[in-house]
Design an enzyme around this catalytic site. Structure first.
Site, PDB file in Angstrom:
ATOM      1  N   CYS A   1      39.149  26.133  51.424  1.00 10.52           N
ATOM      2  CA  CYS A   1      39.268  27.327  50.754  1.00 10.52           C
ATOM      3  C   CYS A   1      37.754  27.931  50.817  1.00 10.52           C
ATOM      4  CB  CYS A   1      39.598  27.319  49.183  1.00 10.52           C
ATOM      5  SG  CYS A   1      39.549  28.774  48.292  1.00 10.52           S
TER       6      CYS A   1
ATOM      7  N   CYS B   1      40.227  42.065  38.771  1.00 17.54           N
ATOM      8  CA  CYS B   1      41.284  41.473  38.080  1.00 17.54           C
ATOM      9  C   CYS B   1      40.933  40.897  36.902  1.00 17.54           C
ATOM     10  CB  CYS B   1      42.084  40.523  39.341  1.00 17.54           C
ATOM     11  SG  CYS B   1      42.305  41.315  40.730  1.00 17.54           S
TER      12      CYS B   1
ATOM     13  N   CYS C   1      32.835  40.375  44.092  1.00 19.43           N
ATOM     14  CA  CYS C   1      34.033  41.232  44.276  1.00 19.43           C
ATOM     15  C   CYS C   1      33.932  42.381  43.648  1.00 19.43           C
ATOM     16  CB  CYS C   1      35.318  40.434  43.665  1.00 19.43           C
ATOM     17  SG  CYS C   1      36.906  41.111  44.480  1.00 19.43           S
TER      18      CYS C   1
ATOM     19  N   CYS D   1      41.370  27.570  41.342  1.00 19.67           N
ATOM     20  CA  CYS D   1      41.590  28.858  41.893  1.00 19.67           C
ATOM     21  C   CYS D   1      40.970  29.763  40.781  1.00 19.67           C
ATOM     22  CB  CYS D   1      43.103  29.350  42.202  1.00 19.67           C
ATOM     23  SG  CYS D   1      43.909  28.781  43.351  1.00 19.67           S
TER      24      CYS D   1
ATOM     25  N   CYS E   1      40.620  36.970  36.654  1.00 18.71           N
ATOM     26  CA  CYS E   1      39.662  36.161  37.704  1.00 18.71           C
ATOM     27  C   CYS E   1      38.500  36.130  37.319  1.00 18.71           C
ATOM     28  CB  CYS E   1      39.887  36.913  38.802  1.00 18.71           C
ATOM     29  SG  CYS E   1      38.953  36.157  40.027  1.00 18.71           S
TER      30      CYS E   1
ATOM     31  N   GLU F   1      30.513  29.454  46.953  1.00 17.91           N
ATOM     32  CA  GLU F   1      31.294  28.126  46.831  1.00 17.91           C
ATOM     33  C   GLU F   1      32.388  27.859  47.886  1.00 17.91           C
ATOM     34  OE1 GLU F   1      30.608  27.130  42.120  1.00 17.91           O
ATOM     35  OE2 GLU F   1      32.171  28.309  42.650  1.00 17.91           O
TER      36      GLU F   1
HETATM   37  N1  SAH Z   1      40.631  38.174  46.404  1.00 21.35           N
HETATM   38  C1  SAH Z   1      41.691  37.763  47.064  1.00 21.35           C
HETATM   39  C2  SAH Z   1      41.495  36.343  47.336  1.00 21.35           C
HETATM   40  C3  SAH Z   1      40.671  35.511  46.244  1.00 21.35           C
HETATM   41  S1  SAH Z   1      41.540  34.772  44.876  1.00 21.35           S
HETATM   42  C4  SAH Z   1      43.125  37.854  46.184  1.00 21.35           C
HETATM   43  O1  SAH Z   1      42.868  38.373  44.970  1.00 21.35           O
HETATM   44  O2  SAH Z   1      43.806  37.527  46.632  1.00 21.35           O
HETATM   45  C5  SAH Z   1      42.616  33.540  45.425  1.00 21.35           C
HETATM   46  C6  SAH Z   1      43.961  33.425  44.318  1.00 21.35           C
HETATM   47  O3  SAH Z   1      43.396  32.741  43.151  1.00 21.35           O
HETATM   48  C7  SAH Z   1      44.430  34.793  44.046  1.00 21.35           C
HETATM   49  O4  SAH Z   1      45.909  34.765  44.371  1.00 21.35           O
HETATM   50  C8  SAH Z   1      43.995  34.985  42.591  1.00 21.35           C
HETATM   51  O5  SAH Z   1      44.782  36.016  42.042  1.00 21.35           O
HETATM   52  C9  SAH Z   1      43.778  33.754  42.029  1.00 21.35           C
HETATM   53  N2  SAH Z   1      43.287  33.632  40.791  1.00 21.35           N
HETATM   54  C10 SAH Z   1      42.232  34.246  40.541  1.00 21.35           C
HETATM   55  N3  SAH Z   1      41.740  33.737  39.006  1.00 21.35           N
HETATM   56  C11 SAH Z   1      42.790  32.844  38.849  1.00 21.35           C
HETATM   57  C12 SAH Z   1      42.816  31.982  37.760  1.00 21.35           C
HETATM   58  N4  SAH Z   1      41.938  32.197  36.595  1.00 21.35           N
HETATM   59  N5  SAH Z   1      43.422  31.127  37.708  1.00 21.35           N
HETATM   60  C13 SAH Z   1      44.711  31.223  38.480  1.00 21.35           C
HETATM   61  N6  SAH Z   1      44.529  31.792  39.480  1.00 21.35           N
HETATM   62  C14 SAH Z   1      43.592  32.759  39.789  1.00 21.35           C
HETATM   63 FE1  SF4 Z   2      38.593  39.808  43.443  1.00 25.93          FE
HETATM   64 FE2  SF4 Z   2      39.371  37.923  41.952  1.00 25.93          FE
HETATM   65 FE3  SF4 Z   2      40.928  40.192  41.872  1.00 25.93          FE
HETATM   66 FE4  SF4 Z   2      40.882  38.293  44.259  1.00 25.93          FE
HETATM   67  S1  SF4 Z   2      41.499  37.940  42.300  1.00 25.93           S
HETATM   68  S2  SF4 Z   2      40.498  40.576  44.178  1.00 25.93           S
HETATM   69  S3  SF4 Z   2      38.535  37.651  44.067  1.00 25.93           S
HETATM   70  S4  SF4 Z   2      38.739  40.101  41.247  1.00 25.93           S
END
Ligand code: SAH
Ligand code: SF4
Length: 396
Positions: A130, A141, A137, A372, A144, A117
């Site tokens: 974006c 996390c 991934c 995000c 996420c 996406e």
């Molecule tokens: N993998 C990279 C980039 C992608 S995530 C990283 O982790 O930085 C982009 C941003 O969205 C990151 O700061 C991530 O922590 C945040 N993010 C992920 N899941 C989210 C959620 N459910 N609500 C708000 N922010 C989120």
């Molecule tokens: Fe991967 Fe989501 Fe963690 Fe970013 S926030 S490193 S996309 S698992």
């Protein structure tokens, strides 16, 4: 070849995009050096190589042309030769959704049938795209959505820059041949953030090559200060990012103690807060850029206390920084809740009074799951179970 059936209106001068044709090499994503080699391989005379690279580059990246036959400053015979050997192919747009707030989300299909996406967020003074760097991934996390999907594969440089080109197609933002980039006034697509699916620093070379193309002055020509790479904290690659890309850096910080960060951003077990902060302290010097963005997702009762806010400003003291507070975006099965608004404001206030900008990121495109951390391809494979997510979050 048939054109894809994307519900997108194309600019008249944009020739329909093609899927990679069998036996033909896609030139999208090749660096200037890579393109030079490819042209040498089809017998382009050595003396002409530099000029030919420059000409083709400009057609593809400045004017968005997809057909070698349209490259009118090349001889007809050479155009035929190019067309026989190469293709100019982008990811295929499967669908496009437009949110009530103007946010656009595209689902694109890449080789192997995978889907990623892309989200375009229009604001008053800029438009941010974006983009993703991986399908899924490897990291997990716990807050996420992407992290619930295992890594399927890295995107190629062509698929990464291709996302930018797909969006420019839809926005109708390629200048007419002969025109310079940006001559038509402010840009609709003025900024790129690598904040979609995947960890960009685990796909370093392809991300670097794609961003070099985006920054090239004879093409898309976005300044390195208009590109932000977000990492969860892959420490060994941070200095390399400064040296080889030079873009702005954002870091998914999200916690102020190793105990909590280990659970939210498990890569912290490998490189902890202190190690990460050491690398971040060096970044502005190495990249000659201003501030680092600290992303901080607000999770109710987990990392949103006033004590956390005070600890945060203490930890980052000495680093030129902006703290981006992200209200948690919920997704089905998520093991967290969004912090209360008053709590987010209290947190922001403490950070602000300590001298840091602390914008609260307004969720955009929520109605189309474009916010995000909500991105995830529909063609998901090997999806983790809810129990597995909770176990990894340490709350099972
Ligand atoms: N993998 C990279 C980039 C992608 S995530 C990283 O982790 O930085 C982009 C941003 O969205 C990151 O700061 C991530 O922590 C945040 N993010 C992920 N899941 C989210 C959620 N459910 N609500 C708000 N922010 C989120
Ligand atoms: Fe991967 Fe989501 Fe963690 Fe970013 S926030 S490193 S996309 S698992």
């Amino acid at each position: 070849m048939t054109d894809n059936s994307a519900p997108i209106t194309q600019d008249v001068h944009t020739i329909p995009r093609k899927l990679p044709e069998e036996g033909k090499r896609n030139i999208v994503g090749l660096t200037r050096e890579g393109l030079k080699q490819a042209l040498a391989e089809i017998g382009t005379p050595e003396k002409q190589l530099r000029m030919r690279v420059g000409q083709i580059w400009q057609w593809v990246y400045q004017w968005g042309v997809r057909d070698f036959h349209a490259m009118t400053n090349l001889s007809k015979a050479y155009r035929e030769q190019l067309d026989a050997a190469f293709t100019i192919a982008l990811p295929e747009v499967v669908s496009k959704q437009v949110s009530d707030d103007g946010t656009r989300k595209y689902l694109v299909r890449i080789a192997g049938g995978h889907e990623v996406e892309i989200v375009y967020i229009p604001e008053e003074s800029r438009g941010t795209l974006c983009i993703s760097s991986q399908v899924g991934c490897t990291l997990t996390c716990s807050f996420c959505h992407t992290g619930t999907q295992k890594l399927v594969r890295n995107l190629t440089a062509g698929e990464i820059i291709g996302q930018v080109m797909v969006a420019r197609d839809d926005l109708g933002e390629w200048p007419e041949p002969g025109m310079g980039t940006g001559e038509n006034g402010p840009r609709l697509l003025s900024n790129i953030v690598l904040m979609g699916m995947g960890e960009p620093l685990y796909n370093f070379d392809n991300v670097r090559d794609a961003m070099k193309i985006a920054m090239d002055g004879e093409g898309i020509a976005l300044s390195r200060r208009r590109i932000t790479l977000s990492t969860s904290g892959v420490v060994p690659e941070i200095a390399k990012t400064a040296e080889e890309i030079g873009c702005l850096l954002a870091v998914s910080f999200h916690a102020t103690t190793d105990e909590v960060r280990d659970k939210l951003v498990p890569i912290n077990k490998r490189w902890n807060i202190e190690t990460l902060l050491d690398a971040l302290r060096e970044y502005p010097k190495l990249s000659n850029s201003e501030r680092i963005t600290f992303e901080y997702v607000m999770l109710k009762g987990v990392n949103d206390s006033e004590e956390d806010a005070r600890r945060l400003v203490k930890l980052i003291s000495g680093i030129p920084a902006k703290i981006n507070l992200i209200p948690f975006n919920e997704w089905p099965g998520a093991p967290y809740e969004r912090s209360d608004w008053e709590q987010i404001e209290r947190f922001a206030d403490i950070v602000y009074k300590a001298g840091y900008a602390s914008p609260i990121r307004t969720p955009r495109g929520e109605d189309i799951m474009a916010a995000c951390g909500q991105l995830k391809s529909a063609s998901e494979r090997a999806r983790k179970s809810r129990r597995q997510i909770e176990a990894e979050a340490g709350i099972g």
